[in-house]
Design an enzyme around this catalytic site. Structure first.
Site, short mmCIF file in Angstrom:
data_model
loop_
_atom_site.label_atom_id
_atom_site.label_comp_id
_atom_site.label_asym_id
_atom_site.label_seq_id
_atom_site.Cartn_x
_atom_site.Cartn_y
_atom_site.Cartn_z
N VAL A 10 0.87 -1.18 0.00
CA VAL A 10 0.00 0.00 0.00
C VAL A 10 0.91 1.22 0.00
CG1 VAL A 10 -2.04 -1.01 1.08
CG2 VAL A 10 -0.23 -0.11 2.53
N SER A 11 0.38 2.35 -0.47
CA SER A 11 1.19 3.55 -0.61
C SER A 11 1.42 4.31 0.68
CB SER A 11 0.55 4.50 -1.64
OG SER A 11 0.47 3.86 -2.88
N LYS A 12 0.49 4.22 1.62
CA LYS A 12 0.58 5.01 2.86
C LYS A 12 0.43 4.13 4.07
CE LYS A 12 -1.59 8.94 0.59
NZ LYS A 12 -2.82 9.69 0.44
#
Length: 195
Positions: A10-12
Site C-alpha cells: 500500500v502507498s501510505k
C-alpha cells in the site's frame, strides 16, 4: 513444485493491507511467505520487495493482488518479471487473470505488455529528440546559462587553482562543484589535464 510467495503493498501507512493479504492467502500463499511494504510505488527502496525477491528460488511463483502493487511503471514491471523469468520463477496477478507467466497464453500476454513498454520508451525518446530539434530551430539552446567570469565561484576557483598547494579535489569539495565545472571555470580542457 516450488512455493507460492506473495507480495502486497500500500502507498501510505494509514492504508490497510488486509484485502491483499486475504486474497493472497485464499490463492494458496502461506502467511510466512507473504512480504509487505507500506511505501509509494514510485519509491525504489522497498525492503519488503527486496526480501521477497531474495527468497524466490527456481520453480517458485510470485503472486500479487494486482500488477500495480509490484511495479513502479510498465518498464519497471517488465524488468522485474524478466528478472523472475531468468531465475525460472513464475509470476501471477490475482486480479489481472491473464497475467500468469506459468502458462503459455499468460506469457504471451506479458510479452505483448513488454513490447508495448519498449514501444512507449521509443516514442518518448523520439518526442524528446523532436522537441529538442524544434527548440534549436527556433534558436533556443538547452542546458544552464553560462556562468560569467565575474561570478564569485569562478574567481574563487581561479585563486585556489593558482595556489599550487590545493589539489583539484580539494577545490571541488570546497566550492561544491564537479571537476567538469572547475575546468569550465578555468577554461581548461579536462582531457589534457588528465593525461
Amino acid at each position: 513444485m516450488g512455493k507460492l510467495v506473495g507480495y502486497a503493498r500500500v502507498s501510505k501507512e494509514s492504508q490497510e493491507l488486509a484485502l491483499q493479504i486475504d486474497a493472497l492467502k485464499q490463492a494458496g500463499c502461506l502467511q510466512k511467505f507473504i512480504y509487505i511494504d507500506k511505501a509509494s510505488g514510485a519509491k525504489a527502496d522497498r525492503p519488503g520487495l527486496e526480501q521477497c525477491l531474495e527468497t524466490l528460488s527456481p520453480g517458485d511463483i510470485l503472486l500479487v493482488w494486482r500488477l500495480d502493487r509490484l511495479g513502479r511503471s510498465m518498464p519497471h514491471l517488465v524488468k522485474l518479471v524478466e528478472g523472475l523469468s531468468n531465475k525460472q520463477v513464475g509470476f501471477k496477478s490475482i486480479c489481472d487473470g491473464v497475467i500468469d507467466t506459468t502458462s503459455a497464453s499468460g506469457e504471451l500476454i506479458f510479452n505483448v505488455f513488454s513490447a508495448l513498454a519498449h514501444f512507449e520508451r521509443k516514442i518518448i525518446q523520439e518526442r524528446t529528440k523532436a522537441g529538442l530539434q524544434a527548440a534549436r530551430a527556433r534558436g533556443k539552446k538547452g542546458g544552464r546559462k553560462p556562468i560569467s567570469k565575474d561570478h564569485p565561484k569562478v574567481k574563487a576557483a581561479k585563486q585556489m587553482h593558482a595556489n599550487k598547494d590545493i589539489s583539484i579535489n580539494e577545490i571541488c569539495q570546497t566550492l561544491n562543484i564537479s571537476r567538469a565545472s572547475l575546468y569550465r571555470y578555468l577554461n581548461i580542457d579536462a582531457k589534457k589535464t588528465e593525461q
